[in-house]
Design an enzyme around this catalytic site. Structure first.
Site, PDB file in Angstrom:
ATOM      1  N   SER A 166       0.844  -1.195   0.000  1.00 52.84           N
ATOM      2  CA  SER A 166       0.000   0.000   0.000  1.00 52.84           C
ATOM      3  C   SER A 166       0.878   1.244   0.000  1.00 52.84           C
ATOM      4  CB  SER A 166      -0.954  -0.025   1.205  1.00 52.84           C
ATOM      5  OG  SER A 166      -1.861   1.057   1.149  1.00 52.84           O
ATOM      6  N   THR A 167       0.815   2.078   1.035  1.00 52.82           N
ATOM      7  CA  THR A 167       1.566   3.326   1.071  1.00 52.82           C
ATOM      8  C   THR A 167       3.063   3.084   0.883  1.00 52.82           C
ATOM      9  OG1 THR A 167      -0.066   4.204   2.615  1.00 52.82           O
ATOM     10  CG2 THR A 167       1.999   5.432   2.394  1.00 52.82           C
ATOM     11  N   HIS A 193      -2.702  -0.989  -3.279  1.00 54.03           N
ATOM     12  CA  HIS A 193      -3.838  -0.124  -3.010  1.00 54.03           C
ATOM     13  C   HIS A 193      -3.683   1.180  -3.782  1.00 54.03           C
ATOM     14  CE1 HIS A 193      -4.303  -2.246   1.156  1.00 54.03           C
ATOM     15  NE2 HIS A 193      -4.876  -2.923   0.175  1.00 54.03           N
ATOM     16  N   MET A 287      -0.226   0.889   5.293  1.00 54.02           N
ATOM     17  CA  MET A 287      -1.009   1.087   6.505  1.00 54.02           C
ATOM     18  C   MET A 287      -2.034  -0.020   6.668  1.00 54.02           C
ATOM     19  SD  MET A 287      -3.713   4.055   5.322  1.00 54.02           S
ATOM     20  CE  MET A 287      -4.929   3.564   6.537  1.00 54.02           C
ATOM     21  N   ASP A 290      -4.396  -5.221   6.003  1.00 57.46           N
ATOM     22  CA  ASP A 290      -4.745  -6.020   4.837  1.00 57.46           C
ATOM     23  C   ASP A 290      -3.564  -6.929   4.497  1.00 57.46           C
ATOM     24  OD1 ASP A 290      -6.152  -6.995   2.664  1.00 57.46           O
ATOM     25  OD2 ASP A 290      -5.590  -5.334   1.343  1.00 57.46           O
TER      26      ASP A 290
END
Length: 349
Positions: A166-167, A193, A287, A290
């Site tokens: 993600s991030t 993401h 973050m 998941d």
């Protein structure tokens, strides 16, 4: 809370209305203070020196110096966590340029007009600024080279690699996928993401930088050796076996049980169900949690799960959730992950 503990934000946007509204939205949080604004990249560079903000929100299309040029000037000498605020349909490619220049996150403005519709992003904006205030800035990009010059074949321990991120993910994937050699013998499926409108652009960019083939997932696409499939934003990616032994990509609508769409958990679980013990899973920077449930599915079927080491994560959230659940077999710094993938999956001829 005292002022020195507040998250200090610089808002950069050429629209006076957007600057005003961004300040109003951010300061709905008692933990955020907008310490300044700038109308273009030149002014923003001066404000960064003067104010030393913790986080910068950045428009892309601005006069004098646009957002990408600002990042190229800022990041080599005074790197800061930067949140892009743009409209995907208009600025998707420019956003990818900004990410390559060092921006860590992005948020879609619901409109470019001076209307109250912009307030729809308030909660997401505040949450992402809070996250970025705790991030670790990645090291500058360096040139990459193939790990092996000789031919590779699968060692049969694994049949697929699945990755969740993600991030900080675009930067992380650019330090992994381009390192893989042309004849990497396994398929790779990735959930990154991203908002809708970005994954096709990102896949194309990564494909241009890599020796393996990188594509955005489509319904019925064959999951095959040497192909890297990136989940389409707004659709879960799962793997389905056919009677002839082939495996294909299946795209599914989101549901309330998953915070993200696509979700790492959905991909990991489907891979575990189809490939059993022959799954190598990786959970990288990001973050939330998941990937934790999906990692449990991989482990339950006898597969292996790797996590990115805390020391190189932009956000040690997703890997932490897997580590703390005792589901990680190895914790590996980002710069060593591509090499470790090849070591675990390949035999050099």
């Amino acid at each position: 809370m005292t002022s020195e503990k507040l998250i200090r934000v610089l808002v950069v946007d050429d629209s006076a209305y957007i600057r005003k509204v961004m300040k109003q939205m951010l300061e709905r949080s008692p933990f955020i203070e907008v310490v300044g604004t700038a109308i273009n990249g030149v002014e923003a560079l001066e404000k960064v020196k003067e104010l030393d903000p913790d986080v910068i929100t950045l428009d892309l299309i601005m006069p004098v110096m646009n957002g990408v040029e600002f990042l190229k000037n800022l990041m080599p000498t005074n790197p800061k966590p930067v949140l892009i605020a743009s409209i995907a349909s208009e600025n998707g490619r420019m956003t990818m340029d900004a990410i390559e220049a060092g921006a860590l996150e992005y948020i879609q403005k619901p409109t470019a007009l001076a209307t109250e519709k912009i307030y729809e992003i308030t909660n997401e904006l505040i949450e992402k600024v809070k996250i970025l205030a705790q991030t670790r800035i990645p090291k500058p990009e360096t040139a990459v080279a193939e790990i092996h010059n000789r031919r590779l074949k699968s060692n049969n321990r694994f049949e697929i690699v699945v990755i969740g991120v993600s991030t900080g993910g675009p930067q992380a994937l650019r330090k992994i996928i381009p390192l893989l050699p042309t004849d990497f013998p396994l398929p790779i499926c990735i959930v990154q993401h991203m908002p809708e409108g970005y994954t096709a652009i990102f896949s194309n960019r990564l494909n241009e930088q890599s020796k393996v083939k990188v594509v955005e997932a489509t319904e019925g696409m064959t999951v095959e050796p040497g192909k890297v499939i990136i989940a389409k934003a707004g659709k879960h990616l799962a793997i389905t076996p056919l009677q002839n032994g082939k495996k294909i990509a299946k795209l599914m609508a989101g549901n309330a049980s998953n915070l993200y769409c696509p979700a790492v958990d959905v991909l990991f679980r489907s891979a575990a169900e189809v490939y059993g013990e022959k799954v190598l899973g990786l959970v990288l920077t990001g973050m939330g949690n998941d990937g934790k449930e999906g990692a449990a599915w991989i482990k339950a079927k006898g597969g292996i799960v790797l996590t990115e080491a805390e020391s190189t994560c932009v956000v040690y959230g997703m890997p932490r959730s897997v580590d703390e659940a005792m589901l990680s077999d190895e914790r590996i710094p980002l710069e060593e992950i591509a090499k470790r993938i090849v070591e675990l999956t390949c035999t050099v001829l």
